[in-house]
Motif scaffolding. Structure first.
Motif, PDB file in Angstrom:
ATOM      1  N   HIS A 200      44.551 -37.021  39.938  1.00  0.00           N
ATOM      2  CA  HIS A 200      43.342 -36.259  40.256  1.00  0.00           C
ATOM      3  C   HIS A 200      42.872 -36.485  41.686  1.00  0.00           C
ATOM      4  O   HIS A 200      42.125 -35.673  42.236  1.00  0.00           O
ATOM      5  N   ASP A 201      43.291 -37.598  42.342  1.00  0.00           N
ATOM      6  CA  ASP A 201      42.831 -37.876  43.701  1.00  0.00           C
ATOM      7  C   ASP A 201      43.979 -38.107  44.680  1.00  0.00           C
ATOM      8  O   ASP A 201      43.765 -38.591  45.790  1.00  0.00           O
ATOM      9  N   ARG A 202      45.212 -37.785  44.311  1.00  0.00           N
ATOM     10  CA  ARG A 202      46.356 -37.982  45.189  1.00  0.00           C
ATOM     11  C   ARG A 202      47.249 -36.746  45.154  1.00  0.00           C
ATOM     12  O   ARG A 202      47.558 -36.229  44.086  1.00  0.00           O
ATOM     13  N   THR A 203      47.651 -36.279  46.359  1.00  0.00           N
ATOM     14  CA  THR A 203      48.533 -35.123  46.478  1.00  0.00           C
ATOM     15  C   THR A 203      49.632 -35.431  47.484  1.00  0.00           C
ATOM     16  O   THR A 203      49.359 -35.904  48.602  1.00  0.00           O
ATOM     17  N   PHE A 204      50.883 -35.185  47.106  1.00  0.00           N
ATOM     18  CA  PHE A 204      52.027 -35.382  47.990  1.00  0.00           C
ATOM     19  C   PHE A 204      52.250 -34.077  48.747  1.00  0.00           C
ATOM     20  O   PHE A 204      52.421 -33.010  48.153  1.00  0.00           O
TER      21      PHE A 204
END
Length: 231
Positions: A200-204
């Protein structure tokens, strides 16, 4: 209650008589008056509206269970006699018991829903507007016609401003190749971005940049690097 003989079961059972039961005199319930009472094991509330009609409802508000007869008051909603809950102001019609009004529900915030397999245009203005605070900014204008093709292509103009004055205008296109891949062009700079949510708080994110090697392209490229670093 009285004893009643049940002919079907041939037993005596304790039942309430099928007759009208006096609850209160009319004088005990004036216009806009509210009176709670118990009848046949049920908590009820009686109220008289501005029309003079008397209404009886279940005493408990279905929202959080407040007793409408304790602190509730009579209001008129769209011409109907209603009783208003003392806790949160929900209003219920005396004629049908339906909820007629919930405070502030008419001012609930509405958010734009992106086009199916399309691009979220709103985030450009919210996220990418400021390059350097009070110095360099970007304004975005998009055509909301997504076209009839299977892959929506968004076209528009991106305006670079220096101290609020127009510096450059770049033709901008955006195309969603898949739920995680987006192709965006800012003038001479083309961006291939892949975004994969990890939590929910990390995007690659993988970003590929390419363009024509011209003086203007190099200027755009440096400005775009500032744009990326700022994010």
């Amino acid at each position: 209650p009285i004893f009643n003989f049940d002919q079907n079961e041939e037993i005596e059972s304790l039942k309430y008589p099928n007759v009208w039961i006096g609850v209160m005199t009319s004088s005990q319930l004036p216009v806009n008056g509210v009176k709670p009472f118990e009848m046949c094991g049920q908590q009820l509330v009686a109220f008289r509206g501005a029309t003079g009609a008397v209404h009886v409802l279940s005493a408990y508000c279905p929202h959080l269970g407040a007793n409408l007869g304790v602190g509730g008051h009579v209001v008129t909603e769209l011409g109907d006699d209603c009783i208003q809950c003392p806790f949160h102001g929900w209003r219920f019609g005396g004629a049908d018991g339906q909820c007629k009004h919930i405070p502030k529900i008419e001012t609930i915030t509405i958010y734009q829903v992106p086009h199916d397999n399309g691009i979220d245009l709103e985030h450009f203005g919210y996220v990418h507007h400021v390059l350097i605070p009070n110095v360099l900014t970007l304004d975005f204008e998009f055509d909301t016609d997504y076209g009839d093709g299977p892959v929506p292509i968004i076209t528009g103009i991106t305006t670079l401003k220096l101290f609020g004055r127009k510096l450059l205008r770049m033709r901008t296109t955006s195309r969603k190749e898949s739920p995680v891949q987006e192709m965006v062009s800012f003038g001479y700079i083309h961006v291939n971005a892949v975004q994969v949510p990890l939590s929910h708080d990390r995007t690659f994110i993988i970003i590929g940049l390419y363009g024509v090697r011209t003086v203007f392209a190099m200027i755009y490229f440096k400005l775009f690097l500032m744009f990326l670093i700022g994010q």
